[in-house]
Scaffold this motif. Structure first.
Motif, PDB file in Angstrom:
ATOM      1  N   LEU A  11       0.858  -1.183   0.000  1.00  0.00           N
ATOM      2  CA  LEU A  11       0.000   0.000   0.000  1.00  0.00           C
ATOM      3  C   LEU A  11       0.899   1.240   0.000  1.00  0.00           C
ATOM      4  O   LEU A  11       1.761   1.377   0.870  1.00  0.00           O
ATOM      5  CB  LEU A  11      -0.868  -0.001   1.268  1.00  0.00           C
ATOM      6  CG  LEU A  11      -1.615   1.289   1.611  1.00  0.00           C
ATOM      7  CD1 LEU A  11      -2.643   1.650   0.541  1.00  0.00           C
ATOM      8  CD2 LEU A  11      -2.314   1.148   2.977  1.00  0.00           C
ATOM      9  N   VAL A  12       0.709   2.107  -0.994  1.00  0.00           N
ATOM     10  CA  VAL A  12       1.561   3.303  -1.109  1.00  0.00           C
ATOM     11  C   VAL A  12       0.686   4.554  -1.054  1.00  0.00           C
ATOM     12  O   VAL A  12      -0.242   4.715  -1.859  1.00  0.00           O
ATOM     13  CB  VAL A  12       2.365   3.298  -2.435  1.00  0.00           C
ATOM     14  CG1 VAL A  12       3.280   4.516  -2.505  1.00  0.00           C
ATOM     15  CG2 VAL A  12       3.179   2.022  -2.568  1.00  0.00           C
ATOM     16  N   GLY A  13       0.976   5.433  -0.097  1.00  0.00           N
ATOM     17  CA  GLY A  13       0.223   6.682   0.032  1.00  0.00           C
ATOM     18  C   GLY A  13       0.776   7.776  -0.865  1.00  0.00           C
ATOM     19  O   GLY A  13       1.936   7.717  -1.287  1.00  0.00           O
ATOM     20  N   GLY A  14      -0.048   8.780  -1.149  1.00  0.00           N
ATOM     21  CA  GLY A  14       0.368   9.913  -1.990  1.00  0.00           C
ATOM     22  C   GLY A  14       0.948   9.428  -3.301  1.00  0.00           C
ATOM     23  O   GLY A  14       1.946   9.969  -3.795  1.00  0.00           O
ATOM     24  N   ALA A  15       0.294   8.409  -3.870  1.00  0.00           N
ATOM     25  CA  ALA A  15       0.920   7.672  -4.974  1.00  0.00           C
ATOM     26  C   ALA A  15       0.555   8.206  -6.350  1.00  0.00           C
ATOM     27  O   ALA A  15       1.030   7.684  -7.353  1.00  0.00           O
ATOM     28  CB  ALA A  15       0.545   6.196  -4.873  1.00  0.00           C
ATOM     29  N   CYS A  32       5.852  -6.090  -7.050  1.00  0.00           N
ATOM     30  CA  CYS A  32       4.841  -5.972  -5.986  1.00  0.00           C
ATOM     31  C   CYS A  32       3.445  -5.793  -6.586  1.00  0.00           C
ATOM     32  O   CYS A  32       3.285  -5.173  -7.634  1.00  0.00           O
ATOM     33  CB  CYS A  32       5.118  -4.752  -5.103  1.00  0.00           C
ATOM     34  SG  CYS A  32       6.471  -4.965  -3.957  1.00  0.00           S
ATOM     35  N   ARG A  33       2.459  -6.295  -5.871  1.00  0.00           N
ATOM     36  CA  ARG A  33       1.060  -5.969  -6.175  1.00  0.00           C
ATOM     37  C   ARG A  33       0.747  -4.690  -5.401  1.00  0.00           C
ATOM     38  O   ARG A  33       1.126  -4.575  -4.238  1.00  0.00           O
ATOM     39  CB  ARG A  33       0.127  -7.095  -5.729  1.00  0.00           C
ATOM     40  CG  ARG A  33       0.402  -8.403  -6.469  1.00  0.00           C
ATOM     41  CD  ARG A  33      -0.423  -9.548  -5.908  1.00  0.00           C
ATOM     42  NE  ARG A  33      -0.107  -9.815  -4.516  1.00  0.00           N
ATOM     43  CZ  ARG A  33      -0.949  -9.638  -3.503  1.00  0.00           C
ATOM     44  NH1 ARG A  33      -2.183  -9.208  -3.723  1.00  0.00           N
ATOM     45  NH2 ARG A  33      -0.575  -9.886  -2.264  1.00  0.00           N
ATOM     46  N   LEU A  34       0.074  -3.736  -6.042  1.00  0.00           N
ATOM     47  CA  LEU A  34      -0.022  -2.408  -5.427  1.00  0.00           C
ATOM     48  C   LEU A  34      -1.440  -1.937  -5.157  1.00  0.00           C
ATOM     49  O   LEU A  34      -2.351  -2.158  -5.972  1.00  0.00           O
ATOM     50  CB  LEU A  34       0.616  -1.364  -6.352  1.00  0.00           C
ATOM     51  CG  LEU A  34       2.119  -1.399  -6.579  1.00  0.00           C
ATOM     52  CD1 LEU A  34       2.515  -0.262  -7.516  1.00  0.00           C
ATOM     53  CD2 LEU A  34       2.874  -1.273  -5.260  1.00  0.00           C
ATOM     54  N   ALA A  35      -1.611  -1.251  -4.025  1.00  0.00           N
ATOM     55  CA  ALA A  35      -2.795  -0.416  -3.796  1.00  0.00           C
ATOM     56  C   ALA A  35      -2.273   1.012  -3.684  1.00  0.00           C
ATOM     57  O   ALA A  35      -1.456   1.316  -2.804  1.00  0.00           O
ATOM     58  CB  ALA A  35      -3.505  -0.826  -2.523  1.00  0.00           C
ATOM     59  N   LEU A  36      -2.681   1.859  -4.614  1.00  0.00           N
ATOM     60  CA  LEU A  36      -2.232   3.249  -4.643  1.00  0.00           C
ATOM     61  C   LEU A  36      -3.293   4.129  -3.988  1.00  0.00           C
ATOM     62  O   LEU A  36      -4.455   4.092  -4.387  1.00  0.00           O
ATOM     63  CB  LEU A  36      -2.034   3.727  -6.090  1.00  0.00           C
ATOM     64  CG  LEU A  36      -1.124   2.895  -6.998  1.00  0.00           C
ATOM     65  CD1 LEU A  36      -0.991   3.594  -8.351  1.00  0.00           C
ATOM     66  CD2 LEU A  36       0.235   2.660  -6.360  1.00  0.00           C
ATOM     67  N   TRP A  37      -2.841   4.933  -3.013  1.00  0.00           N
ATOM     68  CA  TRP A  37      -3.788   5.769  -2.270  1.00  0.00           C
ATOM     69  C   TRP A  37      -3.461   7.247  -2.448  1.00  0.00           C
ATOM     70  O   TRP A  37      -2.302   7.646  -2.318  1.00  0.00           O
ATOM     71  CB  TRP A  37      -3.715   5.367  -0.787  1.00  0.00           C
ATOM     72  CG  TRP A  37      -4.343   6.346   0.160  1.00  0.00           C
ATOM     73  CD1 TRP A  37      -5.460   7.100  -0.059  1.00  0.00           C
ATOM     74  CD2 TRP A  37      -3.876   6.685   1.473  1.00  0.00           C
ATOM     75  NE1 TRP A  37      -5.725   7.881   1.051  1.00  0.00           N
ATOM     76  CE2 TRP A  37      -4.774   7.644   2.003  1.00  0.00           C
ATOM     77  CE3 TRP A  37      -2.808   6.254   2.263  1.00  0.00           C
ATOM     78  CZ2 TRP A  37      -4.620   8.187   3.274  1.00  0.00           C
ATOM     79  CZ3 TRP A  37      -2.653   6.793   3.525  1.00  0.00           C
ATOM     80  CH2 TRP A  37      -3.557   7.749   4.022  1.00  0.00           C
ATOM     81  N   SER A  38      -4.504   8.038  -2.755  1.00  0.00           N
ATOM     82  CA  SER A  38      -4.413   9.507  -2.662  1.00  0.00           C
ATOM     83  C   SER A  38      -5.851   9.997  -2.540  1.00  0.00           C
ATOM     84  O   SER A  38      -6.761   9.180  -2.323  1.00  0.00           O
ATOM     85  CB  SER A  38      -3.706  10.116  -3.874  1.00  0.00           C
ATOM     86  OG  SER A  38      -4.603  10.275  -4.955  1.00  0.00           O
ATOM     87  N   ALA A  82      -8.230  -5.266  -1.431  1.00  0.00           N
ATOM     88  CA  ALA A  82      -7.531  -5.297  -2.730  1.00  0.00           C
ATOM     89  C   ALA A  82      -6.363  -6.273  -2.739  1.00  0.00           C
ATOM     90  O   ALA A  82      -6.140  -6.977  -3.731  1.00  0.00           O
ATOM     91  CB  ALA A  82      -7.027  -3.899  -3.065  1.00  0.00           C
ATOM     92  N   LEU A  83      -5.623  -6.310  -1.645  1.00  0.00           N
ATOM     93  CA  LEU A  83      -4.345  -7.040  -1.661  1.00  0.00           C
ATOM     94  C   LEU A  83      -4.379  -8.371  -0.914  1.00  0.00           C
ATOM     95  O   LEU A  83      -3.450  -9.168  -1.036  1.00  0.00           O
ATOM     96  CB  LEU A  83      -3.232  -6.169  -1.039  1.00  0.00           C
ATOM     97  CG  LEU A  83      -2.917  -4.839  -1.741  1.00  0.00           C
ATOM     98  CD1 LEU A  83      -1.969  -4.002  -0.883  1.00  0.00           C
ATOM     99  CD2 LEU A  83      -2.307  -5.076  -3.122  1.00  0.00           C
TER     100      LEU A  83
END
Ligand SMILES: NC(=O)c1ccc[n+]([C@@H]2O[C@H](COP(=O)([O-])OP(=O)(O)OC[C@H]3O[C@@H](n4cnc5c(N)ncnc54)[C@H](OP(=O)(O)O)[C@@H]3O)[C@@H](O)[C@H]2O)c1
Length: 263
Positions: A11-15, A32-38, A82-83
């Motif tokens: 999980l990546v913030g401000g992505a 990596c499998r990603l969840a992008l957060w903003s 999601a992940l």
């Protein structure tokens, strides 16, 4: 070098932009499998699409505002959905406003503390238990050089990020035995929209141009230039890797040599 990240859920913030986007790119390039957060919108959707196309990994988006007290719970739930397992979290969002340090406002303090301390603390608290149960986890926070060398017009940032850093250091000791590392990076001046905005604002205050402000800033950096976001993203990916398993509770400057104090 294989960082051993293939298939990990991150999980990546401000992505959608800047430093978060650079971290997401690097983690995606490692599989990596990603969840992008903003806060969401077109930029976040575009980032997800481009990363998916380039790196052929699963990418989901999560829209939530980190100044909202409900955000951490909302993001944790969406990321798990999601992940499945959220094994890596990059704590990051936008920066607070600038201010004259003797004229701060209690309401802006509250909002900034939610953005920079409470939301990331609550999010980490929610994500830690499964990491500890499974014996593997990575928490990496994007902080600021201001936590070591306070930046005059960034009082909200200096203080609120220091609180987060102190908490991260505290928990790093407790969770290490369970295979979870907790680290942070302290960017100096990396070339993103946030820094361009700060330069424009400073130029307005000083009656000069943003280019002029940047030129002065760059002269003060031993590297002689602003950093590239990937120069932080690559290091964050390293911190997330299996190879960095013995590194925890560290807060490393990425600033082209600007910090003149010992770490
Ligand atoms: N760049 C540097 O050299 C530097 C130096 C020191 C500290 N920092 C700090 O590092 C962080 C990232 O910086 P950056 O330069 O990458 O900034 P940026 O280019 O402005 O990107 C900020 C990212 O955070 C998201 N965001 C903004 N406000 C948010 C909110 N309230 N809730 C959730 N997401 C939010 C933005 O996306 P949306 O607009 O889609 O929400 C964007 O993806 C900031 O906190 C900044 O203050 C940066």
């Amino acid at each position: 070098m294989d960082l051993g990240l293939y298939g990990r859920g991150a999980l990546v913030g401000g992505a959608s932009a800047g430093l978060g986007r650079a971290c997401a790119e690097r983690l995606a390039s490692e599989g990596c499998r990603l969840a992008l957060w903003s806060r969401g919108g077109e930029a976040l959707d575009r980032a997800a699409e481009q990363i998916r196309d380039t790196h052929k990994v699963e990418v989901t988006t999560i829209a939530a505002d980190a100044t909202d007290p409900a955000a951490a719970a909302q993001v944790a739930t969406a990321a798990r959905r999601a992940l499945g397992r959220v094994e890596i979290v990059v704590l990051n969002a936008g920066g607070p406003p600038t201010v004259e340090s003797t004229k701060t406002d209690p309401n802006v303090w509250r909002r900034s503390f939610q953005l920079l301390a409470i939301t990331p603390i609550e999010l980490t608290t929610l994500l830690l238990p499964p990491m500890r149960t499974h014996g593997w986890g990575r928490v990496v926070s994007i902080l600021s050089s201001g936590v070591r060398q306070p930046i005059p017009e960034l009082s909200y940032s200096n203080a609120c990020r220091s609180a987060l850093m102190a908490w991260l250091k505290t928990i790093s000791v407790e969770v290490m035995a369970d295979g979870v590392t907790v680290n942070g990076v302290l960017p100096g001046r990396l070339d993103t929209e946030r820094v361009a905005t700060l330069d424009r604002m400073k130029a307005e205050r000083m009656g000069t141009t943003a280019e002029g402000v940047r030129a002065v800033m760059e002269r003060g950096i031993p590297a002689g230039r602003y950093g590239h976001p990937d120069e932080l993203g690559a290091y964050v990916a390293w911190l997330c890797s299996d190879r960095a398993r013995y590194q925890t509770g560290t807060f490393v400057s990425i600033d082209g040599g600007s910090m003149t104090t010992l770490p």
